[in-house]
Design a protein around this motif. Structure first.
Motif, PDB file in Angstrom:
ATOM      1  N   ALA A   1     -10.430   2.321   4.561  1.00 33.73           N
ATOM      2  CA  ALA A   1      -9.901   3.660   4.278  1.00 33.73           C
ATOM      3  C   ALA A   1      -8.904   4.088   5.358  1.00 33.73           C
ATOM      4  O   ALA A   1      -7.895   4.731   5.056  1.00 33.73           O
ATOM      5  CB  ALA A   1     -11.048   4.661   4.195  1.00 33.73           C
ATOM      6  N   GLU A   2      -9.165   3.687   6.613  1.00 33.39           N
ATOM      7  CA  GLU A   2      -8.259   4.079   7.710  1.00 33.39           C
ATOM      8  C   GLU A   2      -6.859   3.475   7.509  1.00 33.39           C
ATOM      9  O   GLU A   2      -5.853   4.086   7.865  1.00 33.39           O
ATOM     10  CB  GLU A   2      -8.788   3.615   9.079  1.00 33.39           C
ATOM     11  N   ARG A   3      -6.845   2.278   6.958  1.00 32.83           N
ATOM     12  CA  ARG A   3      -5.555   1.621   6.748  1.00 32.83           C
ATOM     13  C   ARG A   3      -4.750   2.369   5.683  1.00 32.83           C
ATOM     14  O   ARG A   3      -3.525   2.511   5.787  1.00 32.83           O
ATOM     15  CB  ARG A   3      -5.796   0.173   6.316  1.00 32.83           C
ATOM     16  N   ILE A   4      -5.441   2.863   4.684  1.00 37.23           N
ATOM     17  CA  ILE A   4      -4.772   3.634   3.635  1.00 37.23           C
ATOM     18  C   ILE A   4      -4.288   4.974   4.193  1.00 37.23           C
ATOM     19  O   ILE A   4      -3.164   5.405   3.939  1.00 37.23           O
ATOM     20  CB  ILE A   4      -5.725   3.854   2.434  1.00 37.23           C
ATOM     21  N   ASP A   5      -5.147   5.603   5.014  1.00 39.33           N
ATOM     22  CA  ASP A   5      -4.760   6.878   5.629  1.00 39.33           C
ATOM     23  C   ASP A   5      -3.534   6.713   6.513  1.00 39.33           C
ATOM     24  O   ASP A   5      -2.631   7.557   6.519  1.00 39.33           O
ATOM     25  CB  ASP A   5      -5.918   7.439   6.466  1.00 39.33           C
ATOM     26  N   ALA A   6      -3.523   5.614   7.271  1.00 36.37           N
ATOM     27  CA  ALA A   6      -2.388   5.373   8.169  1.00 36.37           C
ATOM     28  C   ALA A   6      -1.102   5.246   7.351  1.00 36.37           C
ATOM     29  O   ALA A   6      -0.064   5.792   7.721  1.00 36.37           O
ATOM     30  CB  ALA A   6      -2.627   4.117   8.995  1.00 36.37           C
TER      31      ALA A   6
ATOM     32  N   ILE B   1       0.853  -1.208   0.000  1.00 39.15           N
ATOM     33  CA  ILE B   1       0.000   0.000   0.000  1.00 39.15           C
ATOM     34  C   ILE B   1       0.880   1.246   0.000  1.00 39.15           C
ATOM     35  O   ILE B   1       0.649   2.205  -0.751  1.00 39.15           O
ATOM     36  CB  ILE B   1      -0.933   0.016   1.235  1.00 39.15           C
ATOM     37  N   LEU B   2       1.919   1.216   0.825  1.00 35.68           N
ATOM     38  CA  LEU B   2       2.846   2.342   0.904  1.00 35.68           C
ATOM     39  C   LEU B   2       3.461   2.621  -0.476  1.00 35.68           C
ATOM     40  O   LEU B   2       3.518   3.770  -0.927  1.00 35.68           O
ATOM     41  CB  LEU B   2       3.946   1.967   1.908  1.00 35.68           C
ATOM     42  N   ALA B   3       3.906   1.554  -1.133  1.00 32.58           N
ATOM     43  CA  ALA B   3       4.507   1.707  -2.460  1.00 32.58           C
ATOM     44  C   ALA B   3       3.490   2.286  -3.437  1.00 32.58           C
ATOM     45  O   ALA B   3       3.798   3.198  -4.215  1.00 32.58           O
ATOM     46  CB  ALA B   3       5.023   0.356  -2.960  1.00 32.58           C
ATOM     47  N   ALA B   4       2.270   1.763  -3.387  1.00 35.23           N
ATOM     48  CA  ALA B   4       1.230   2.233  -4.299  1.00 35.23           C
ATOM     49  C   ALA B   4       0.971   3.724  -4.088  1.00 35.23           C
ATOM     50  O   ALA B   4       0.888   4.497  -5.050  1.00 35.23           O
ATOM     51  CB  ALA B   4      -0.049   1.425  -4.089  1.00 35.23           C
ATOM     52  N   LEU B   5       0.876   4.140  -2.827  1.00 38.24           N
ATOM     53  CA  LEU B   5       0.610   5.560  -2.549  1.00 38.24           C
ATOM     54  C   LEU B   5       1.767   6.434  -3.013  1.00 38.24           C
ATOM     55  O   LEU B   5       1.566   7.516  -3.572  1.00 38.24           O
ATOM     56  CB  LEU B   5       0.363   5.771  -1.053  1.00 38.24           C
ATOM     57  N   ALA B   6       2.982   5.946  -2.779  1.00 38.21           N
ATOM     58  CA  ALA B   6       4.157   6.736  -3.171  1.00 38.21           C
ATOM     59  C   ALA B   6       4.186   6.956  -4.674  1.00 38.21           C
ATOM     60  O   ALA B   6       4.760   7.924  -5.152  1.00 38.21           O
ATOM     61  CB  ALA B   6       5.429   6.026  -2.714  1.00 38.21           C
ATOM     62  N   LEU B   7       3.562   6.053  -5.425  1.00 37.41           N
ATOM     63  CA  LEU B   7       3.568   6.162  -6.883  1.00 37.41           C
ATOM     64  C   LEU B   7       2.278   6.785  -7.408  1.00 37.41           C
ATOM     65  O   LEU B   7       2.021   6.794  -8.605  1.00 37.41           O
ATOM     66  CB  LEU B   7       3.774   4.775  -7.494  1.00 37.41           C
ATOM     67  N   GLY B   8       1.486   7.294  -6.482  1.00 36.73           N
ATOM     68  CA  GLY B   8       0.264   7.966  -6.905  1.00 36.73           C
ATOM     69  C   GLY B   8      -0.821   7.027  -7.391  1.00 36.73           C
ATOM     70  O   GLY B   8      -1.740   7.443  -8.102  1.00 36.73           O
ATOM     71  N   CYS B   9      -0.735   5.743  -7.028  1.00 38.57           N
ATOM     72  CA  CYS B   9      -1.758   4.790  -7.468  1.00 38.57           C
ATOM     73  C   CYS B   9      -3.004   4.931  -6.589  1.00 38.57           C
ATOM     74  O   CYS B   9      -2.953   5.447  -5.480  1.00 38.57           O
ATOM     75  CB  CYS B   9      -1.283   3.349  -7.316  1.00 38.57           C
ATOM     76  N   ARG B  10      -4.114   4.404  -7.114  1.00 35.82           N
ATOM     77  CA  ARG B  10      -5.344   4.319  -6.344  1.00 35.82           C
ATOM     78  C   ARG B  10      -5.371   2.935  -5.700  1.00 35.82           C
ATOM     79  O   ARG B  10      -5.300   1.920  -6.392  1.00 35.82           O
ATOM     80  CB  ARG B  10      -6.540   4.467  -7.272  1.00 35.82           C
ATOM     81  N   VAL B  11      -5.435   2.913  -4.362  1.00 34.51           N
ATOM     82  CA  VAL B  11      -5.500   1.618  -3.679  1.00 34.51           C
ATOM     83  C   VAL B  11      -6.949   1.167  -3.671  1.00 34.51           C
ATOM     84  O   VAL B  11      -7.837   1.894  -3.218  1.00 34.51           O
ATOM     85  CB  VAL B  11      -4.957   1.732  -2.236  1.00 34.51           C
ATOM     86  N   GLU B  12      -7.196  -0.026  -4.203  1.00 34.85           N
ATOM     87  CA  GLU B  12      -8.567  -0.514  -4.337  1.00 34.85           C
ATOM     88  C   GLU B  12      -9.108  -1.008  -2.994  1.00 34.85           C
ATOM     89  O   GLU B  12      -8.389  -1.631  -2.222  1.00 34.85           O
ATOM     90  CB  GLU B  12      -8.620  -1.660  -5.358  1.00 34.85           C
ATOM     91  N   ALA B  13     -10.367  -0.705  -2.740  1.00 37.33           N
ATOM     92  CA  ALA B  13     -10.993  -1.134  -1.485  1.00 37.33           C
ATOM     93  C   ALA B  13     -11.019  -2.658  -1.385  1.00 37.33           C
ATOM     94  O   ALA B  13     -10.875  -3.225  -0.302  1.00 37.33           O
ATOM     95  CB  ALA B  13     -12.407  -0.572  -1.379  1.00 37.33           C
ATOM     96  N   VAL B  14     -11.199  -3.311  -2.520  1.00 32.29           N
ATOM     97  CA  VAL B  14     -11.200  -4.775  -2.523  1.00 32.29           C
ATOM     98  C   VAL B  14     -10.354  -5.268  -3.692  1.00 32.29           C
ATOM     99  O   VAL B  14     -10.526  -4.816  -4.824  1.00 32.29           O
ATOM    100  CB  VAL B  14     -12.636  -5.338  -2.683  1.00 32.29           C
TER     101      VAL B  14
END
Ligand code: ADP
Ligand code: MG
Ligand code: ZN
Length: 481
Positions: free
Chosen positions: A287-292, A60-73
């Motif tokens: 969503a909280e996990r992504i925010d964290a 998730i961290l890698a995905a966010l760093a690359l500006g990806c959208r993390v899918e809910a499922v």
């Protein structure tokens, strides 16, 4: 005919976890073969996978760093194929519902901006390792080490946005730097932490349609990636120039020979008989996990660039250069703060410091001077003790030696010559020694003035105060232009 290369990369990065993706076995390099294994990663019947939450968080961290959208499922899927290092007969990966989609990586090099879109980032397990060489019976047998079987990977797939072998290598390296910076991957290519498959096709410059891509498997260094692509681009061009067609296939790069060779026809998705993994539930990410994860993200190049522009008043261009790597940005900020002269700091860093770093042929090398030493040099120039051109020579002598600017200026007598009488003498001598240019100047050739300035600077080893030189020369030369 000029052909335009079109390149897309698939990069597998090992996530920096202590244990494997679906079992508790340790992830460790260098252990004796088959000592880090259990029924799950050996694929024994009845063993069930349990997802490693840490691996998910790092992905998730890698995905966010690359500006990806993390899918809910997202959904794990079985990718079925037979290979001795794949004990289950399938790899647990993700297919039509990956962990993350979209995103991009952007950077600037030599003032040109490259932006590479991303298709997806998904989680998957690594396979084991076949050992073919180094045993007394290697001519007859191969062995398999399953220590790596089940090690967590994130696979990042780019759009076919790259247009040269060099920028593909640049992308790979920048991606590595980001993954290391956020702690998602240890980033050691020799240890196999990152591997890259490169897809490349050629098309006529200006064409919109893409050609048939060839996939080069398993490139494990930036240089090999670049060399393999260079070779493959040239190979495809000669096939096309000869009126032939490039066939879609998978090739391997022979590092020693510097060539790619056909390995097999390109397998297509349906060859793998993908289906949802029945032993794992869909991966739901709150969503909280992504925010964290987002709050744990360090400052990334884009944000850093924006901040440097506003906080230090840097131009867009300087900010891009300076924000290129976290280390360089930190160095800049320290020099800017210590000297109180952000613009001068940026000039030095994008100019002389960058030049020295390049000369040292080490893109990741650290500057050969401390931030404090460079700030001192800037201060000495500011005070007017030495000119900028002398300061460049001083930096040359500071580089890698630990010597300070003040010490060098003092020891080598480089202080700017601002003494009017001393300079007057030099100016007079220079003019007297150059009757021809003097005549030209007096005849109206204004450009000759620059020649005299140059001569005075040369005679004073660049130490003369330029304002004073200008004034004294004008007086000495008298009329003319
Ligand atoms: P596959 O399903 O065969 O792996 P994808 O469509 O997922 O193919 O693409 C895999 C990689 O190949 C991606 O990085 C993509 O950008 C790249 N790619 C796809 N088509 C081309 C092409 N015509 N030329 C170069 N690269 C391509
Ligand atoms: Mg693929
Ligand atoms: Zn295991």
């Amino acid at each position: 005919m000029t052909w335009e290369p079109v390149i897309g990369l698939e990069i597998h990065a090992q996530l920096a976890t202590e244990t494997k993706l679906f079992c508790g076995c340790a992830v460790r390099a260098g252990a004796a073969p088959n000592t880090l294994v259990c029924p799950v990663c050996l694929g024994l019947p009845g063993a069930l996978p349990v997802l490693n939450g840490k691996a998910v968080d790092l992905a998730i961290l890698a995905a966010l760093a690359l500006g990806c959208r993390v899918e809910a499922v997202s959904v794990f899927a079985r990718k079925n194929y037979f290979y001795p290092d794949l004990p289950k007969g399938y790899q647990i990966s993700q297919y039509d519902r990956p962990l993350a989609t979209g995103g991009a990586l952007e950077w600037s090099e030599g003032g040109r901006v490259t932006r590479v879109g991303l298709v997806r980032a998904h989680l998957e397990e690594d396979a084991g390792k076949s050992l073919h060489d180094g045993f007394p019976d290697s001519d007859r047998h191969s062995y398999v080490d399953f220590n790596r079987s089940g090690v967590p990977l994130v696979e990042i797939v780019t759009r076919p946005d790259l247009r040269s072998a060099a920028s593909a290598a640049s992308f790979f390296e920048r991606l590595r730097d980001i993954l290391v910076e956020i702690g998602a991957c240890l980033g050691n290519l020799e240890e196999g932490h990152l591997r890259c498959d490169a897809n490349v096709s050629l098309r006529r410059a200006g064409d919109a349609a893409l050609g048939a891509p060839v996939e080069i498997k398993n490139l494990n260094s930036f240089r090999y990636l670049e060399r393999a692509l260079d070779y493959e681009i040239a190979r495809q061009a000669s096939v096309l120039d000869g009126g032939g067609r490039v066939v879609r296939e998978t090739r391997l790069f022979d590092e020693a020979a510097g060539r790619t060779a056909a390995m097999r026809g390109k397998e297509l998705a349906h060859d793998y008989r993908y289906f949802p993994e029945p032993d794992l539930p869909p991966l739901a990410i709150a969503a909280e996990r992504i925010d964290a994860a987002r709050s744990r993200l360090p400052e990334l190049p884009d944000a850093r660039r924006a901040r440097l522009t506003t906080a230090y008043g840097l131009s867009e261009y300087d900010a891009r250069q300076v924000a290129a790597t976290p280390a360089l940005a930190r160095f800049f900020e320290e020099v800017a703060t210590r000297s109180g002269r952000p613009k001068a700091a940026a000039n030095w860093i994008t100019g002389e410091v960058a030049r020295h770093l390049k000369a040292a042929d080490a893109r990741n090398a650290s500057p050969g001077v401390t931030a404090e030493a460079l700030a001192d040099l800037i201060a000495i120039v500011d005070e007017g003790t030495i000119s900028v051109s002398v300061a460049k020579q001083v930096l040359e002598k500071m580089w890698g030696t630990g010597r300070g600017a003040a010490e060098i200026v003092e020891a080598e007598g480089l202080t700017r010559i601002g003494d009017r009488a001393a300079l007057e003498a030099v100016v007079r001598r220079v003019v007297a020694e150059n009757p021809k240019p003097l005549a030209q100047f007096r005849a109206g050739k204004g450009l000759v003035f620059g020649f005299f300035v140059g001569q005075v600077m040369k005679a004073t080893r660049g130490q003369a105060d330029p304002v004073l030189v200008d004034e004294l020369l004008r007086r000495e030369l008298g009329g003319g232009a």
